[in-house]
Design a protein around this motif. Structure first.
Motif, PDB file in Angstrom:
ATOM      1  N   HIS A  15       7.362  28.822  69.655  1.00  0.00           N
ATOM      2  CA  HIS A  15       7.331  27.562  70.420  1.00  0.00           C
ATOM      3  C   HIS A  15       7.667  27.753  71.895  1.00  0.00           C
ATOM      4  CE1 HIS A  15      11.724  27.266  70.770  1.00  0.00           C
ATOM      5  NE2 HIS A  15      11.794  27.674  69.507  1.00  0.00           N
ATOM      6  N   HIS A  25       4.462  21.430  63.406  1.00  0.00           N
ATOM      7  CA  HIS A  25       4.339  20.807  62.083  1.00  0.00           C
ATOM      8  C   HIS A  25       2.881  20.592  61.683  1.00  0.00           C
ATOM      9  CE1 HIS A  25       5.222  18.264  58.633  1.00  0.00           C
ATOM     10  NE2 HIS A  25       4.384  17.363  59.119  1.00  0.00           N
ATOM     11  N   LYS A  26       2.105  19.995  62.574  1.00  0.00           N
ATOM     12  CA  LYS A  26       0.703  19.712  62.231  1.00  0.00           C
ATOM     13  C   LYS A  26      -0.111  20.995  62.131  1.00  0.00           C
ATOM     14  CE  LYS A  26      -3.281  16.816  63.397  1.00  0.00           C
ATOM     15  NZ  LYS A  26      -3.776  15.698  64.255  1.00  0.00           N
ATOM     16  N   MET A  27       0.070  21.903  63.076  1.00  0.00           N
ATOM     17  CA  MET A  27      -0.687  23.151  63.049  1.00  0.00           C
ATOM     18  C   MET A  27      -0.348  23.986  61.824  1.00  0.00           C
ATOM     19  SD  MET A  27      -0.943  26.149  65.948  1.00  0.00           S
ATOM     20  CE  MET A  27      -1.780  25.051  67.103  1.00  0.00           C
ATOM     21  N   TYR A  30      -1.973  22.460  58.830  1.00  0.00           N
ATOM     22  CA  TYR A  30      -3.420  22.681  58.886  1.00  0.00           C
ATOM     23  C   TYR A  30      -3.762  24.108  58.466  1.00  0.00           C
ATOM     24  CZ  TYR A  30      -7.952  23.570  61.191  1.00  0.00           C
ATOM     25  OH  TYR A  30      -9.239  23.950  61.485  1.00  0.00           O
ATOM     26  N   TRP A 181      -0.367  17.914  73.418  1.00  0.00           N
ATOM     27  CA  TRP A 181      -1.488  17.633  72.514  1.00  0.00           C
ATOM     28  C   TRP A 181      -2.259  18.889  72.141  1.00  0.00           C
ATOM     29  CZ3 TRP A 181      -4.047  12.591  74.853  1.00  0.00           C
ATOM     30  CH2 TRP A 181      -3.108  11.546  74.793  1.00  0.00           C
ATOM     31  N   LEU A 183      -1.229  21.235  70.623  1.00  0.00           N
ATOM     32  CA  LEU A 183      -0.797  21.664  69.290  1.00  0.00           C
ATOM     33  C   LEU A 183      -1.270  20.723  68.189  1.00  0.00           C
ATOM     34  CD1 LEU A 183       2.854  22.887  69.944  1.00  0.00           C
ATOM     35  CD2 LEU A 183       0.718  24.201  69.910  1.00  0.00           C
ATOM     36  N   THR A 184      -1.856  19.601  68.562  1.00  0.00           N
ATOM     37  CA  THR A 184      -2.235  18.611  67.549  1.00  0.00           C
ATOM     38  C   THR A 184      -3.700  18.191  67.616  1.00  0.00           C
ATOM     39  OG1 THR A 184      -1.524  16.796  69.008  1.00  0.00           O
ATOM     40  CG2 THR A 184       0.112  17.663  67.443  1.00  0.00           C
ATOM     41  N   ASP A 185      -4.356  18.379  68.746  1.00  0.00           N
ATOM     42  CA  ASP A 185      -5.754  17.974  68.881  1.00  0.00           C
ATOM     43  C   ASP A 185      -6.631  18.779  67.917  1.00  0.00           C
ATOM     44  OD1 ASP A 185      -8.581  18.291  70.277  1.00  0.00           O
ATOM     45  OD2 ASP A 185      -7.663  16.477  71.093  1.00  0.00           O
ATOM     46  N   SER A 186      -7.555  18.114  67.294  1.00  0.00           N
ATOM     47  CA  SER A 186      -8.399  18.774  66.299  1.00  0.00           C
ATOM     48  C   SER A 186      -9.195  19.929  66.891  1.00  0.00           C
ATOM     49  CB  SER A 186      -9.348  17.763  65.640  1.00  0.00           C
ATOM     50  OG  SER A 186     -10.203  17.172  66.607  1.00  0.00           O
ATOM     51  N   SER A 188      -8.191  21.911  69.351  1.00  0.00           N
ATOM     52  CA  SER A 188      -7.270  23.041  69.489  1.00  0.00           C
ATOM     53  C   SER A 188      -7.046  23.723  68.145  1.00  0.00           C
ATOM     54  CB  SER A 188      -5.925  22.562  70.054  1.00  0.00           C
ATOM     55  OG  SER A 188      -6.048  22.120  71.377  1.00  0.00           O
ATOM     56  N   LEU A 189      -6.830  22.906  67.112  1.00  0.00           N
ATOM     57  CA  LEU A 189      -6.612  23.472  65.789  1.00  0.00           C
ATOM     58  C   LEU A 189      -7.820  24.290  65.348  1.00  0.00           C
ATOM     59  CD1 LEU A 189      -4.915  20.448  63.965  1.00  0.00           C
ATOM     60  CD2 LEU A 189      -3.824  22.399  65.083  1.00  0.00           C
TER      61      LEU A 189
END
Length: 210
Positions: A15, A25-27, A30, A181, A183-186, A188-189
Motif C-alpha cells: 500500500h 479490499h476490492k482488488m 477481485y 480510484w 485501486l477500485t476502478d474496473s 484498473s482491476l
C-alpha cells in the motif's frame, strides 16, 4: 482453470502512504475470485516518518517469513508502495524472487505534493531527490522481470502525473479521475489482471530456478 491457478504466483500487495493493506479490499477480492492467492502487509509507520528503504526492509522480512525460499511471487505496489517495492527489488534482493512487478500511480520521478511534508519518507519522494535518482540510475534492472506501470493522467497526488512513467517495461494508462480510484476502478482491476497473466519468458524461469 485449475491448471492456470496452479501456475499462478502468489500476489503481494504493498500500500501507499497513510494507508494499510485494507485499501486493497476490492482488488484482493477481485483477484481472489480470479484464482490468485493474495497477500498484503501493513507498513509501519505508514505516514512517512521513516525512510522508504526502512519500509522496504519490512517487505523483505514479510516475504521471507511468508513464502518458501523457492517460491516466486508477483508484486503490486500502489503509490508510495510502488517505490518501496522498487527498493526491495533493486536493493534488497527482491529481483531474485519477483517475476511480475506492477506499480499503480507511483511517483517514480517524484511528486511536488511531497514538498508539503518534512517527514523522511516524503522527502524521498520529492522530484530530483537523491533517493529516487539512485533507484532510477539502474532502473534497467527491472527489465529482468515483467514490469508494468499503470497510471492516470488526471492524478492530483502524483504531480506531474507522468512521473509514473518509466523508460522500461510496459505502460498502461487508465483515465481515472482520482488517485484512490486506481485501486477500485474496473479498468484498473482489468489492467492488473492482464499484467498478472503475462506469460513469463524463459530467462525469468531460469532466474527463478537458479
Amino acid at each position: 482453470m485449475n491448471t492456470e491457478n496452479q501456475q499462478r504466483n502468489p500476489v503481494l500487495l504493498v500500500h501507499g502512504i497513510d494507508d494499510t493493506g485494507a485499501v486493497f479490499h476490492k482488488m484482493a477480492g477481485y483477484l481472489g475470485l480470479q484464482g490468485w492467492s493474495v497477500y498484503s502487509l501493513d507498513l509501519v509507520p505508514n505516514n512517512g516518518d521513516v525512510g522508504l528503504d526502512k519500509l522496504a526492509k519490512q517487505v523483505a522480512d514479510y516475504v521471507t517469513a511468508t513464502f518458501a525460499p523457492e517460491q516466486c511471487l508477483d508484486l503490486v505496489g500502489f503509490s508510495m508502495g510502488g517505490i518501496v517495492s522498487r527498493y526491495y527489488i533493486q536493493r534488497l534482493g527482491g529481483i531474485n524472487r519477483v517475476q511480475r512487478f506492477i506499480t499503480i500511480s507511483s511517483p517514480h520521478h517524484g511528486t511536488v505534493v511531497a514538498y508539503a511534508s518534512q517527514r523522511p519518507g516524503c522527502v524521498q519522494m520529492r522530484p530530483d531527490n537523491i533517493f529516487l535518482k539512485d533507484l532510477n540510475s539502474d532502473a534497467v534492472i527491472l527489465e529482468q522481470l515483467d514490469f508494468t506501470s499503470i497510471w492516470t493522467p488526471y492524478d492530483l497526488m502524483i504531480v506531474p502525473a507522468n512521473s509514473s512513467q518509466m523508460p522500461v517495461g510496459n505502460e498502461v494508462i487508465v483515465p481515472v479521475a482520482l488517485h484512490p480510484w486506481m485501486l477500485t476502478d474496473s479498468r484498473s482491476l482489468a489492467a492488473v489482471k492482464a499484467a498478472l497473466t503475462n506469460i513469463i519468458k524463459l530467462p525469468f524461469l531460469k532466474k527463478a530456478s537458479s
